[in-house]
Scaffold this motif. Structure first.
Motif, mmCIF file in Angstrom:
data_model
loop_
_atom_site.group_PDB
_atom_site.id
_atom_site.type_symbol
_atom_site.label_atom_id
_atom_site.label_comp_id
_atom_site.label_asym_id
_atom_site.label_seq_id
_atom_site.Cartn_x
_atom_site.Cartn_y
_atom_site.Cartn_z
ATOM 1 N N GLY A 1 83.596 100.314 48.662
ATOM 2 C CA GLY A 1 82.698 99.202 48.966
ATOM 3 C C GLY A 1 82.491 98.232 47.828
ATOM 4 O O GLY A 1 82.716 97.034 47.963
ATOM 5 N N SER A 2 82.048 98.748 46.670
ATOM 6 C CA SER A 2 81.722 97.866 45.557
ATOM 7 C C SER A 2 81.696 98.675 44.263
ATOM 8 O O SER A 2 81.711 99.910 44.288
ATOM 9 C CB SER A 2 80.361 97.200 45.778
ATOM 10 N N SER A 3 81.615 97.976 43.148
ATOM 11 C CA SER A 3 81.469 98.651 41.853
ATOM 12 C C SER A 3 81.084 97.633 40.795
ATOM 13 O O SER A 3 81.188 96.419 41.000
ATOM 14 C CB SER A 3 82.773 99.348 41.439
ATOM 15 N N LYS A 4 80.650 98.149 39.660
ATOM 16 C CA LYS A 4 80.557 97.325 38.466
ATOM 17 C C LYS A 4 81.944 97.306 37.829
ATOM 18 O O LYS A 4 82.766 98.191 38.078
ATOM 19 C CB LYS A 4 79.539 97.901 37.485
ATOM 20 N N ALA A 5 82.188 96.292 37.003
ATOM 21 C CA ALA A 5 83.498 96.178 36.376
ATOM 22 C C ALA A 5 83.368 95.515 35.015
ATOM 23 O O ALA A 5 82.502 94.672 34.792
ATOM 24 C CB ALA A 5 84.437 95.360 37.259
ATOM 25 N N SER A 6 84.230 95.916 34.115
ATOM 26 C CA SER A 6 84.365 95.203 32.841
ATOM 27 C C SER A 6 85.841 94.930 32.628
ATOM 28 O O SER A 6 86.701 95.730 33.026
ATOM 29 C CB SER A 6 83.780 96.017 31.679
ATOM 30 N N THR A 7 86.130 93.802 32.026
ATOM 31 C CA THR A 7 87.522 93.376 31.856
ATOM 32 C C THR A 7 87.773 92.949 30.418
ATOM 33 O O THR A 7 86.861 92.505 29.705
ATOM 34 C CB THR A 7 87.868 92.200 32.788
#
Length: 272
Positions: free
Chosen positions: A57-63
């Motif tokens: 469904g969804s998530s936090k992310a860092s790039t």
């Protein structure tokens, strides 16, 4: 989207928007590695990763995006949330220092969608309260590198073209047990297998976005097959780009509201 500024001592690549645009060795397959995947096909596990994150469904992310060109290396970092079902994300992207050492850049807010990239605090003559809208299909790389932060879903969709995949071993990422796979993604195969919302952008990237038709990667999947960490290496003109995406806190609220038409900048952007 990229402007190159040269100074004595080498080339310095700076972002015009947040526009920033090396290759791992081949993978070996052993019986022990095959056993580590639970007896399944490593390539099959990797190709299903995009479906697994969509189910989450969804998530936090860092790039993190690192570009090496002319002996100079710069890094752009981003952090935000992504709704995989709606194919929308919101990120704060931080630019590197200027060559002169100034670090007064305001973070750029990016909204990622299947059809467009929106940027606020774009600079280059754009009012601070306005958004710049760029059609994803107009980007030669399908927004895999242009925005300075790789779209997490596009990155996962690229794995649908996984080839020559090997199981590296079991590791931990962010305190989670994961399986580490290494291989190469074929851009054209990924575009053919991509979900409808991503097919057009990946098709453009496969046709003209990169100087190679394949993208080496390292991906770390959790027990549910979801991407926890993904590192991809792109060859862009005279530069090498390494993009790293971390996904965590699956299922968090991730509503992304797109700007109204009146809030989108309609004037000419400086330098373009």
């Amino acid at each position: 989207m990229v402007q190159r500024h040269r100074r004595t001592g080498g080339a310095v690549v700076a972002a015009a928007a947040v526009g920033l645009m090396a290759v791992t060795s081949g993978c070996s397959h052993t019986d022990a590695a095959a056993d580590g995947t639970g007896g399944g096909d490593p390539a099959d596990a990797v190709r299903k990763a995009a479906d697994s994150v969509v189910r989450a469904g969804s998530s936090k992310a860092s790039t993190s995006m690192e570009m090496a060109s002319g002996g100079t290396r710069v890094t752009i970092r981003g952090k935000g949330v992504y709704d995989f079902r709606q194919q929308r994300g919101r990120f704060q992207v931080v630019l590197p220092q200027d060559p002169a050492g100034d670090d007064g850049h305001r973070p750029i807010t990016e909204l990622m969608t299947a059809g467009a990239l929106y940027m606020k605090n774009r600079g280059a003559g754009v009012p601070s309260d306005k958004w710049v809208r760029i059609e994803t299909r107009s980007l030669s790389d399908g927004n895999l590198v242009t925005g300075g932060a790789t779209d997490p879903l596009a990155a996962a969709e690229l794995l649908r073209g996984a080839r020559k995949v090997g199981f590296v071993g079991e590791e931990r990422v962010g305190g989670v047990e994961v399986r580490h796979y290494r291989g190469v993604a074929d851009l054209r195969a990924a575009a053919r297998a991509a979900s409808p919302g991503q097919r057009g952008a990946l098709g453009v990237a496969a046709a003209k976005g990169f100087s190679r038709g394949s993208v080496p990667f390292d991906v770390f999947l959790d027990e549910e097959g979801r991407v926890r960490k993904l590192r991809q290496r792109f060859a862009v003109a005279d530069a090498n780009v390494a993009s790293t995406t971390l996904l965590y806190d699956f299922g968090v609220p991730a509503k992304v509201r797109l700007p109204a038409e009146k809030d989108i900048f309609a004037g000419k952007i400086a330098g373009q």
